[in-house]
Design a protein around this motif. Structure first.
Motif, PDB file in Angstrom:
ATOM      1  N   LEU A 173      -4.014   6.635  -3.509  1.00  0.00           N
ATOM      2  CA  LEU A 173      -3.653   5.473  -2.709  1.00  0.00           C
ATOM      3  C   LEU A 173      -3.699   4.270  -3.635  1.00  0.00           C
TER       4      LEU A 173
ATOM      5  N   GLY B 166      -7.937   1.299  -4.465  1.00  0.00           N
ATOM      6  CA  GLY B 166      -7.609   2.553  -3.807  1.00  0.00           C
ATOM      7  C   GLY B 166      -8.447   3.697  -4.296  1.00  0.00           C
TER       8      GLY B 166
ATOM      9  N   LYS C  41       0.894   5.611  -0.767  1.00  0.00           N
ATOM     10  CA  LYS C  41       0.211   6.871  -1.041  1.00  0.00           C
ATOM     11  C   LYS C  41       1.166   7.728  -1.857  1.00  0.00           C
TER      12      LYS C  41
ATOM     13  N   THR D 270       1.713  11.576  -3.892  1.00  0.00           N
ATOM     14  CA  THR D 270       1.281  12.949  -4.126  1.00  0.00           C
ATOM     15  C   THR D 270       2.042  13.438  -5.346  1.00  0.00           C
TER      16      THR D 270
ATOM     17  N   GLN E 141      -3.483  13.399  -5.271  1.00  0.00           N
ATOM     18  CA  GLN E 141      -3.056  12.393  -4.305  1.00  0.00           C
ATOM     19  C   GLN E 141      -3.779  11.087  -4.619  1.00  0.00           C
TER      20      GLN E 141
ATOM     21  N   SER F 179       0.847  -1.189   0.000  1.00  0.00           N
ATOM     22  CA  SER F 179       0.000   0.000   0.000  1.00  0.00           C
ATOM     23  C   SER F 179       0.882   1.239   0.000  1.00  0.00           C
TER      24      SER F 179
END
Length: 89
Positions: free
Chosen positions: A45, A32, A5, A7, A43, A3
């Motif tokens: 995920l 996600g 994240k 940006t 952004q 996982s």
């Protein structure tokens, strides 16, 4: 399961970044979400098999043809087991 994240900065809003990201993630089997942020960044995920997540992270460095990505910040995060992949916000 991995996982991450991300940006993404640059000219990434108003260039179909989110929709293209959603389509690419679904094709890769990644779950996600993706959203525009008020500061002009996007952004996302990405959660799934490590190779598929890395494929999406690599894609984020380029984005769709209309985008001009200047930076990508990547952070490993705990898995949250999202359902599907969606555009939020």
């Amino acid at each position: 399961m991995e996982s991450k994240k991300v940006t993404v900065s640059g000219r990434v809003q108003g260039v179909y970044f989110r929709d293209t990201c959603r389509r690419m993630a679904l094709a890769a089997g990644v779950r996600g979400w993706v959203r525009n942020r008020p500061d002009g960044t996007v952004q996302a995920l990405f959660e799934g098999e490590p190779d598929a997540v890395e494929q999406m992270v690599a894609w984020a460095h380029t984005g769709p043809p209309q985008a001009a990505v200047s930076a990508v910040e990547v952070t490993s995060v705990p898995a949250s087991d999202p359902v599907g992949f969606r555009v939020v916000g």
